[in-house]
Write a protein that holds these residues in place. Structure first.
Motif, PDB file in Angstrom:
ATOM      1  N   ALA A  41       0.833  -1.207   0.000  1.00 45.51           N
ATOM      2  CA  ALA A  41       0.000   0.000   0.000  1.00 45.51           C
ATOM      3  C   ALA A  41       0.865   1.252   0.000  1.00 45.51           C
ATOM      4  CB  ALA A  41      -0.923  -0.015   1.219  1.00 45.51           C
ATOM      5  N   ARG A  42       1.902   1.275   0.809  1.00 46.47           N
ATOM      6  CA  ARG A  42       2.794   2.434   0.855  1.00 46.47           C
ATOM      7  C   ARG A  42       3.476   2.638  -0.500  1.00 46.47           C
ATOM      8  NH1 ARG A  42       4.822   4.022   6.041  1.00 46.47           N
ATOM      9  NH2 ARG A  42       6.835   4.404   5.030  1.00 46.47           N
ATOM     10  N   ASP A  43       3.941   1.540  -1.105  1.00 47.94           N
ATOM     11  CA  ASP A  43       4.601   1.656  -2.406  1.00 47.94           C
ATOM     12  C   ASP A  43       3.644   2.190  -3.466  1.00 47.94           C
ATOM     13  OD1 ASP A  43       6.880   0.681  -1.246  1.00 47.94           O
ATOM     14  OD2 ASP A  43       6.679  -1.355  -2.034  1.00 47.94           O
ATOM     15  N   ALA A  44       2.405   1.705  -3.430  1.00 48.35           N
ATOM     16  CA  ALA A  44       1.419   2.169  -4.414  1.00 48.35           C
ATOM     17  C   ALA A  44       1.183   3.668  -4.271  1.00 48.35           C
ATOM     18  CB  ALA A  44       0.108   1.400  -4.246  1.00 48.35           C
ATOM     19  N   ILE A  45       1.079   4.129  -3.050  1.00 47.88           N
ATOM     20  CA  ILE A  45       0.831   5.554  -2.825  1.00 47.88           C
ATOM     21  C   ILE A  45       2.020   6.386  -3.295  1.00 47.88           C
ATOM     22  CG2 ILE A  45       0.548   7.288  -1.008  1.00 47.88           C
ATOM     23  CD1 ILE A  45      -1.130   5.164   0.497  1.00 47.88           C
ATOM     24  N   GLU A  46       3.235   5.915  -3.038  1.00 44.47           N
ATOM     25  CA  GLU A  46       4.412   6.675  -3.477  1.00 44.47           C
ATOM     26  C   GLU A  46       4.493   6.712  -4.999  1.00 44.47           C
ATOM     27  OE1 GLU A  46       9.202   7.135  -2.909  1.00 44.47           O
ATOM     28  OE2 GLU A  46       8.096   5.751  -1.634  1.00 44.47           O
ATOM     29  N   ILE A  47       4.166   5.589  -5.654  1.00 44.40           N
ATOM     30  CA  ILE A  47       4.233   5.557  -7.118  1.00 44.40           C
ATOM     31  C   ILE A  47       3.216   6.531  -7.724  1.00 44.40           C
ATOM     32  CG2 ILE A  47       3.708   4.102  -9.121  1.00 44.40           C
ATOM     33  CD1 ILE A  47       5.009   1.774  -7.576  1.00 44.40           C
ATOM     34  N   VAL A  48       2.024   6.584  -7.153  1.00 46.80           N
ATOM     35  CA  VAL A  48       1.002   7.507  -7.663  1.00 46.80           C
ATOM     36  C   VAL A  48       1.451   8.952  -7.467  1.00 46.80           C
ATOM     37  CG1 VAL A  48      -1.349   8.321  -7.320  1.00 46.80           C
ATOM     38  CG2 VAL A  48      -0.866   5.862  -7.380  1.00 46.80           C
ATOM     39  N   GLY A  49       2.164   9.210  -6.364  1.00 46.95           N
ATOM     40  CA  GLY A  49       2.767  10.523  -6.175  1.00 46.95           C
ATOM     41  C   GLY A  49       1.808  11.580  -5.677  1.00 46.95           C
ATOM     42  N   GLU A  50       1.884  12.763  -6.249  1.00 47.75           N
ATOM     43  CA  GLU A  50       1.175  13.934  -5.742  1.00 47.75           C
ATOM     44  C   GLU A  50      -0.336  13.740  -5.704  1.00 47.75           C
ATOM     45  OE1 GLU A  50       0.893  17.564  -3.972  1.00 47.75           O
ATOM     46  OE2 GLU A  50       2.708  16.395  -4.394  1.00 47.75           O
TER      47      GLU A  50
ATOM     48  N   SER B  63      -7.182  12.584  10.799  1.00 48.15           N
ATOM     49  CA  SER B  63      -8.010  11.488  11.300  1.00 48.15           C
ATOM     50  C   SER B  63      -7.919  11.401  12.824  1.00 48.15           C
ATOM     51  CB  SER B  63      -7.539  10.170  10.665  1.00 48.15           C
ATOM     52  OG  SER B  63      -8.082   9.059  11.334  1.00 48.15           O
ATOM     53  N   SER B  64      -8.958  10.820  13.416  1.00 46.65           N
ATOM     54  CA  SER B  64      -8.928  10.593  14.862  1.00 46.65           C
ATOM     55  C   SER B  64      -8.136   9.348  15.226  1.00 46.65           C
ATOM     56  CB  SER B  64     -10.366  10.448  15.396  1.00 46.65           C
ATOM     57  OG  SER B  64     -11.022   9.356  14.732  1.00 46.65           O
ATOM     58  N   ASP B  65      -7.697   8.578  14.205  1.00 48.90           N
ATOM     59  CA  ASP B  65      -6.934   7.357  14.439  1.00 48.90           C
ATOM     60  C   ASP B  65      -5.444   7.702  14.438  1.00 48.90           C
ATOM     61  OD1 ASP B  65      -5.658   4.933  14.443  1.00 48.90           O
ATOM     62  OD2 ASP B  65      -6.951   4.009  12.935  1.00 48.90           O
ATOM     63  N   PRO B  66      -4.761   7.642  15.594  1.00 53.81           N
ATOM     64  CA  PRO B  66      -3.329   7.992  15.631  1.00 53.81           C
ATOM     65  C   PRO B  66      -2.477   7.121  14.712  1.00 53.81           C
ATOM     66  CG  PRO B  66      -4.246   7.871  17.852  1.00 53.81           C
ATOM     67  CD  PRO B  66      -5.280   7.311  16.928  1.00 53.81           C
ATOM     68  N   ALA B  67      -2.843   5.839  14.574  1.00 53.07           N
ATOM     69  CA  ALA B  67      -2.060   4.960  13.707  1.00 53.07           C
ATOM     70  C   ALA B  67      -2.138   5.401  12.254  1.00 53.07           C
ATOM     71  CB  ALA B  67      -2.547   3.515  13.847  1.00 53.07           C
ATOM     72  N   LEU B  68      -3.342   5.814  11.815  1.00 49.13           N
ATOM     73  CA  LEU B  68      -3.492   6.290  10.444  1.00 49.13           C
ATOM     74  C   LEU B  68      -2.760   7.625  10.256  1.00 49.13           C
ATOM     75  CD1 LEU B  68      -4.704   5.868   7.674  1.00 49.13           C
ATOM     76  CD2 LEU B  68      -6.801   7.008   8.465  1.00 49.13           C
ATOM     77  N   GLN B  69      -2.838   8.504  11.262  1.00 54.14           N
ATOM     78  CA  GLN B  69      -2.083   9.754  11.203  1.00 54.14           C
ATOM     79  C   GLN B  69      -0.590   9.467  11.007  1.00 54.14           C
ATOM     80  OE1 GLN B  69      -2.594  12.361  14.550  1.00 54.14           O
ATOM     81  NE2 GLN B  69      -4.795  11.990  14.663  1.00 54.14           N
ATOM     82  N   SER B  70      -0.075   8.558  11.811  1.00 52.91           N
ATOM     83  CA  SER B  70       1.359   8.250  11.762  1.00 52.91           C
ATOM     84  C   SER B  70       1.750   7.663  10.418  1.00 52.91           C
ATOM     85  CB  SER B  70       1.718   7.279  12.890  1.00 52.91           C
ATOM     86  OG  SER B  70       3.069   6.909  12.820  1.00 52.91           O
ATOM     87  N   ALA B  71       0.932   6.737   9.891  1.00 48.94           N
ATOM     88  CA  ALA B  71       1.244   6.115   8.600  1.00 48.94           C
ATOM     89  C   ALA B  71       1.237   7.150   7.488  1.00 48.94           C
ATOM     90  CB  ALA B  71       0.245   4.998   8.308  1.00 48.94           C
ATOM     91  N   ALA B  72       0.244   8.031   7.490  1.00 46.75           N
ATOM     92  CA  ALA B  72       0.159   9.056   6.449  1.00 46.75           C
ATOM     93  C   ALA B  72       1.339  10.016   6.541  1.00 46.75           C
ATOM     94  CB  ALA B  72      -1.159   9.813   6.580  1.00 46.75           C
ATOM     95  N   ARG B  73       1.688  10.392   7.752  1.00 50.84           N
ATOM     96  CA  ARG B  73       2.811  11.313   7.940  1.00 50.84           C
ATOM     97  C   ARG B  73       4.114  10.697   7.441  1.00 50.84           C
ATOM     98  NH1 ARG B  73       6.570  11.477  11.600  1.00 50.84           N
ATOM     99  NH2 ARG B  73       7.669  13.414  12.056  1.00 50.84           N
TER     100      ARG B  73
ATOM    101  N   ILE C 248       4.544   8.447   5.164  1.00 49.82           N
ATOM    102  CA  ILE C 248       4.564   8.388   3.697  1.00 49.82           C
ATOM    103  C   ILE C 248       4.844   9.765   3.120  1.00 49.82           C
ATOM    104  CG2 ILE C 248       3.179   7.930   1.655  1.00 49.82           C
ATOM    105  CD1 ILE C 248       1.696   5.816   3.293  1.00 49.82           C
ATOM    106  N   LEU C 249       4.208  10.786   3.658  1.00 50.40           N
ATOM    107  CA  LEU C 249       4.430  12.133   3.144  1.00 50.40           C
ATOM    108  C   LEU C 249       5.886  12.554   3.295  1.00 50.40           C
ATOM    109  CD1 LEU C 249       1.222  13.909   4.450  1.00 50.40           C
ATOM    110  CD2 LEU C 249       1.892  13.654   2.050  1.00 50.40           C
ATOM    111  N   VAL C 250       6.520  12.111   4.352  1.00 52.19           N
ATOM    112  CA  VAL C 250       7.913  12.479   4.593  1.00 52.19           C
ATOM    113  C   VAL C 250       8.860  11.631   3.755  1.00 52.19           C
ATOM    114  CG1 VAL C 250       9.756  12.512   6.321  1.00 52.19           C
ATOM    115  CG2 VAL C 250       7.468  13.316   6.911  1.00 52.19           C
TER     116      VAL C 250
ATOM    117  N   GLU D  11       9.078  13.075  -3.046  1.00 53.01           N
ATOM    118  CA  GLU D  11       8.707  14.476  -2.894  1.00 53.01           C
ATOM    119  C   GLU D  11       8.892  14.916  -1.444  1.00 53.01           C
ATOM    120  OE1 GLU D  11       6.782  12.224  -4.281  1.00 53.01           O
ATOM    121  OE2 GLU D  11       6.493  12.821  -6.368  1.00 53.01           O
ATOM    122  N   GLY D  12       8.549  14.029  -0.512  1.00 50.43           N
ATOM    123  CA  GLY D  12       8.679  14.382   0.892  1.00 50.43           C
ATOM    124  C   GLY D  12      10.110  14.617   1.313  1.00 50.43           C
ATOM    125  N   ARG D  13      11.030  13.801   0.784  1.00 54.86           N
ATOM    126  CA  ARG D  13      12.422  13.993   1.127  1.00 54.86           C
ATOM    127  C   ARG D  13      12.936  15.331   0.633  1.00 54.86           C
ATOM    128  NH1 ARG D  13      12.263   8.358   0.353  1.00 54.86           N
ATOM    129  NH2 ARG D  13      12.588   8.524  -1.893  1.00 54.86           N
ATOM    130  N   GLY D  14      12.309  15.879  -0.379  1.00 53.89           N
ATOM    131  CA  GLY D  14      12.683  17.208  -0.848  1.00 53.89           C
ATOM    132  C   GLY D  14      12.001  18.327  -0.093  1.00 53.89           C
TER     133      GLY D  14
END
Length: 1022
Positions: free
Chosen positions: A498-507, A519-529, A531-533, A537-540
């Motif tokens: 899932a993470r790889d798919a999201i990175e490939i799709v990109g922006e 989200s109110s789910d801390p685990a989902l917040q952490s996963a999304a954060r 991936i964004l980092v 693009e996030g590394r830049g």
């Protein structure tokens, strides 16, 4: 399979000289008449020919130097083979497998033949005596040869079997071979085996011995463990234990784990580099250190190590020179081991700052020094049902590149790490197409280079790709729907996909991720954060603002972020945190956004710095006049006041302390610091006067020593006074007060605007005009000068000898007006005091920007850029306020931001030192950093060589080297350690730190040579 040379008979040998532990004199024996050669003796043998010996090819025996031989004499000298009559070289590249058929009239005569591994020759002595010769291994003093004699009447030698493959299994080594085209179906084969790389010592297993007679084409050998084994298989001849014609050979290792399987390293473990076994009976290296950013290995008996070349297309060949000592390697780099088995092993070290070290291995069991590297990842694209892979061209200078092939492997099921070869192509091909029928799914490919011998590189890193057109909105939306659902799947493989798919799709996935941050789910917040980092693009830094704004919304922060706080560059956010202080009305907003950065900034250093600053109250908001600019009437005239008399008057502690501070001589910062330290000692208790106690207290003695120093004594008096009263708390509090007094104790509004100074303004940015103006006023001005520089570039004429701005005028102030005045020359301040630089940049891309010799300089809102040390100070005072040191252009390695020598003092606050660390050389100097960022880059952030004290307060230390290194006194009160290796390496144990205010934004490793306080030195102030 690693450790198995699935050669087509190839024997790729090393070219380096190994010590010859034993020479095997395998006499073929006196064959006698040529007509009986193939009948009495095995016609296919191995032989080691030492330098200086002779081989009688006709009789098949070794002879001593000088012994008279007839036709058929072969000698090995100066890495060449010389024969009479001359050998005939076969025109077959050494990189290819050996010949399958050899005819008597093959080849061209060569009087002297280079003894290159896998070189092939025909020798013909006339009559019925002819044969085939191949170089198996070449060493400095011996060459190992394969020799085959033709039987009477034969004009062709045929290799049967053609090739042997080996697979390592739990039961042993499984050998399989196939015969020549005309081989009979019921042919009987002899299998020989030997242990490679050890002296025979009478042990028959150390020499090739027949171990099986097989009528099939395969055989399972139980195989002795932990050994490099060589096998030969050949058609059985007319009599027992004799072979017929040519056979095939291979080498194999009963492996514990393939080389591409990483070994997790721990200090103290021992490793068999052939098999990958850890802690077994046999071992080649011991792990001395494993992490946090490097590895140390100790070679065991018979093993030597060296550093591998940096990764490049031309570094397939491992080095020739090795040593017996401990070797270190950073994560991402390599070592090469040379084993007693005459085998080279390339060792790859992997890991991240927060992870354990891992090691991969690569070797050629034939001892070859050519070890292919994996290809760089290609550029991928999709078109009309086909995946296109565009590779970088392989450099033509790579050894054996012309014979290598590119192998593309595909993962059988995503994330399982189970791979199969998909296709091969010439290594010279730069574009490959793969037909794929699926759509909207992810696949992973990886790549290798492989030589004709079967020796392959380790695989590249896996490369993920989505099958299908990324412009197909419906397909991408369906993929994202599935990926967002699987981000929290219990199966880690699904989460990874899932993470790889999201990175490939990109922006196009960013809106969904930003929504997940709220989200109110801390685990989902952490996963999304994450991936964004972690996406490209996030590394830049592209997603930093979105991440922080989402966190601000969750925290209820509605005010816009202050300037710089959402900048994609980490250094700009650090600068915003430590930089200009807010107006009182902005303090609440600033602290709210500091909490946001402490919770969610993508950079751990920024997060930790924000968390540290939240624990501190903001310094008092004062923007005053530097002491160096104060007119004589506004300066405290303390040099003539007797401190001992003040003490004798007595009074409450705080009143006496205040009197002492007012009497401090700010013109001499070192003496003023000791005076402040004495004042701190007396501030908390009453001192009713000297009549109270006939004894002499430490405070009284210290005051007397300072008075004697001010009367003309040496620096030793100050050091002795400080020794009597100094504690961590007094030093911290006194340094803070001294810096405030020197920088901005007197508010600007309380003085005349011109401060009684002469003002000179240049008409335009002109380097010659600047230097001419300085020369003109150096000896003529009665007042201190403010030289106003219009913003712009001050460049010397290219090629002119004078590329230095010389300053010898005390009281000079250079001010950039309307922006930054950029001076492209070295500035040298010599024997000048109270020099002030404001809004000035000194840029020297090929040299050192600022030299300060027996002088004092205060810099505010300045920039320094240089290829070498930015500031070199000798016996000087350097004060920095909001100064930025830029890294060298093109990421070239500058040495240090500041180098202080002798009695130099460095006071820095709200400054960003990005061009390297601070080097404090031997002397009685002092360094004080407050609210700074120091990036040591490839070197150490703070390095001392028997230097004076270094005090770090509320400061971030970064770097790939140590953060504190060397010999000297260091006090850390509020420090963020964001290193990539050992944070502290102090050899004399004089590093002290406050554990309450120490943050690790890198590896949480042991602080070697450092000791924590039991309580915070400033605890009484909280």
């Amino acid at each position: 399979m690693f450790g198995v040379e699935s050669s087509k008979g190839a024997a790729r040998a090393g070219l380096h000289a190994f010590p010859m532990s034993a020479i095997l004199f395998l006499c073929i024996g006196c064959i006698g008449a040529a007509s009986r050669a193939g009948e009495e003796r095995d016609p296919w043998r191995d032989l080691e020919l030492p330098q200086g010996m002779q081989l009688d090819l006709a009789r098949g025996v070794l002879a001593r130097p000088g012994e008279e031989l007839g036709e058929g004499c072969l000698v090995f000298e100066e890495q060449s083979l010389v024969a009479s009559p001359p050998l005939r070289a076969l025109a077959r590249p050494a990189a290819l497998p050996p010949s399958r058929r050899v005819q008597r009239d093959d080849g061209s005569a060569v009087p002297r033949a280079d003894a290159v591994a896998n070189a092939e020759f025909v020798f013909d002595l006339g009559g019925e005596c002819w044969g085939y010769l191949r170089v198996l291994e070449l060493h400095e003093d011996v060459v190992r040869l394969e020799i085959a004699y033709a039987r009477p009447g034969e004009s062709v030698l045929v290799r049967d079997p053609v090739e042997i493959s080996v697979e390592s299994m739990p039961e042993g080594l499984a050998l399989h071979w196939y015969g020549a085209e005309d081989a009979p179906a019921d042919a009987s084969y002899l299998v020989f085996r030997s242990i490679v790389g050890e002296p025979a010592d009478g042990d028959p297993e150390r020499t090739l011995q027949p171990i099986a007679r097989v009528r099939a084409r395969d055989w399972l050998d139980p195989a002795p463990p932990h050994r490099l084994l060589e096998y030969r298989v050949a058609l059985e001849g007319a009599s027992d234990s004799r072979t017929r014609g040519l056979g095939a050979r291979t080498r194999a290792i009963p492996i514990e784990r393939p080389g591409e399987w990483p070994i997790d390293l721990e200090a103290g473990m021992t490793i068999d580099l052939l098999t990958g076994e850890v802690g077994g009976e046999r071992a080649h290296v011991e792990v001395v250190r494993a992490g946090p950013m490097s590895v140390q290995l100790r070679p065991l008996e018979g093993v030597t190590l060296t550093a591998a070349p940096t990764r490049s297309d031309t570094s397939w060949v491992v080095p020739e020179t090795y040593g017996v000592g401990v070797r270190s390697a950073m994560f991402g780099s390599e070592l090469v081991a040379r084993l007693p088995e005459r085998v080279y092993v390339r060792l790859f070290f992997l890991g991240e700052p927060q992870e354990n070290a891992r090691m991969l291995r690569q070797l050629d069991p034939w001892g070859g020094r050519v070890l292919p590297r994996a290809p760089d990842l290609p550029v991928t694209s999709w078109s009309d049902g086909r995946v296109r892979l565009a590779f970088s061209p392989l450099d033509a200078t790579v050894d054996d590149a012309g014979f290598a092939v590119l192998v593309v492997e595909r993962e059988k099921s995503y994330g399982t790490d189970d791979w199969e070869a998909l296709l091969t192509g010439a290594a010279s091909e730069t574009e490959i197409e793969i037909a794929e029928s699926a759509r909207g799914v992810l696949v992973r490919y990886r790549y290798r280079y492989q030589l004709p011998s079967g020796l392959a590189s380790l695989p590249s890193a896996p490369q993920s790709m989505m099958l299908g057109d990324l412009d197909d909105v419906a397909m991408v939306d369906a993929l994202l729907d599935r990926a967002m659902e699987e981000l929290l799947d219990p199966d880690w493989r699904r989460r990874g996909e899932a993470r790889d798919a999201i990175e490939i799709v990109g922006e196009r996935a960013s809106d969904r991720l930003i929504a997940a941050l709220r989200s109110s789910d801390p685990a989902l917040q952490s996963a999304a954060r994450e991936i964004l980092v972690e996406t490209s693009e996030g590394r830049g830094g592209v997603h930093v603002g979105k991440i922080l704004q989402a966190r601000a919304a969750l925290e209820g922060v509605v005010a816009p972020a202050p300037d710089g706080w959402l900048d994609p560059l980490t250094s700009e956010r650090e600068r915003a945190l430590i930089g200009a202080l807010p107006a009182p009305a902005e303090e609440e907003v600033r602290r709210a956004w500091t909490r946001v950065l402490a919770l969610s900034d993508p950079d751990p250093g920024v997060r930790s710095l924000a968390e540290l600053l939240l624990q501190r109250s903001d310094p008092e908001q004062v923007e005053g006049v530097p002491w160096a600019l104060l007119p004589e009437g506004a300066r405290a005239h303390a040099s003539g006041r007797d401190l001992g008399e003040l003490f004798a008057v007595g009074g409450e502690g705080h009143q006496l302390a205040q009197s002492l501070e007012l009497a401090a001589d700010l013109a001499n910062p070192r003496a003023a610091l000791v005076t402040f330290e004495i004042a701190e000692r007396v501030a908390s208790q009453p001192w009713p006067g000297m009549e109270r106690d006939p004894g002499r207290t430490d405070v009284e003695l210290a005051l007397e020593l300072v008075d004697r120093y001010r009367a003309g004594g040496g620096n030793a008096l100050l050091a002795a006074a400080e020794e009597l009263v100094n504690t961590p708390r007094t030093r911290l509090e006194s340094l803070e007060k001294l810096m405030r007094a020197r920088f901005d104790l007197v508010p600007s509004a309380s003085l005349d605007e011109n401060l009684g100074r002469e003002r000179v303004e240049l008409a335009s940015p002109d380097f010659d005009l600047l230097t001419d103006t300085l020369d003109a006023h150096e000896s003529t001005s009665a007042k201190p000068i403010d030289l106003v520089l219009p913003a712009g570039e001050y460049r010397p004429i290219a090629g002119m000898a004078n590329e230095t701005v010389e300053i010898h005028m005390s009281g000079l102030r250079l001010i950039g007006k309307g922006g930054i005045a950029r001076i492209f020359a070295t500035m040298r301040i010599h024997d000048a005091h109270d020099v002030v630089l404001e809004n000035v940049a000194i840029e020297r891309e090929e040299s050192l920007p600022l030299i300060v010799l027996d002088a004092s300089v205060t810099m505010r809102n300045c920039v320094l850029l240089g290829a070498e040390t930015a500031i070199n100070a000798q016996d000087s005072l350097v004060e920095l306020d909001r100064v930025r040191f830029l890294p060298p252009p093109g990421e070239r390695g500058g040495s240090h931001s500041v180098r202080v020598n002798g009695t130099s003092l460095l006071f820095a606050r709200r400054s960003l030192l990005e061009s390297g660390g601070i080097l404090a050389m031997a002397g009685d100097g002092l360094v004080y950093l407050e609210r700074c960022v120091v990036d040591g880059r490839d070197a150490n952030a703070i390095q001392m060589k028997d230097a004076g004290p270094v005090v770090v307060r509320d400061t971030l230390l970064r770097g790939r080297g140590a953060l504190v290194f060397g010999q000297g006194e260091v006090l850390l009160e509020g420090a963020v350690l964001a290193g990539e290796s050992m944070p502290v390496q102090a050899s004399d144990g004089r590093v002290r730190f406050c554990p309450d205010h120490l943050f690790f934004a890198g590896p949480r490793a042991e602080l070697a040579g450092a000791k924590g306080f039991d309580i915070c030195p400033l605890a009484e102030q909280r």
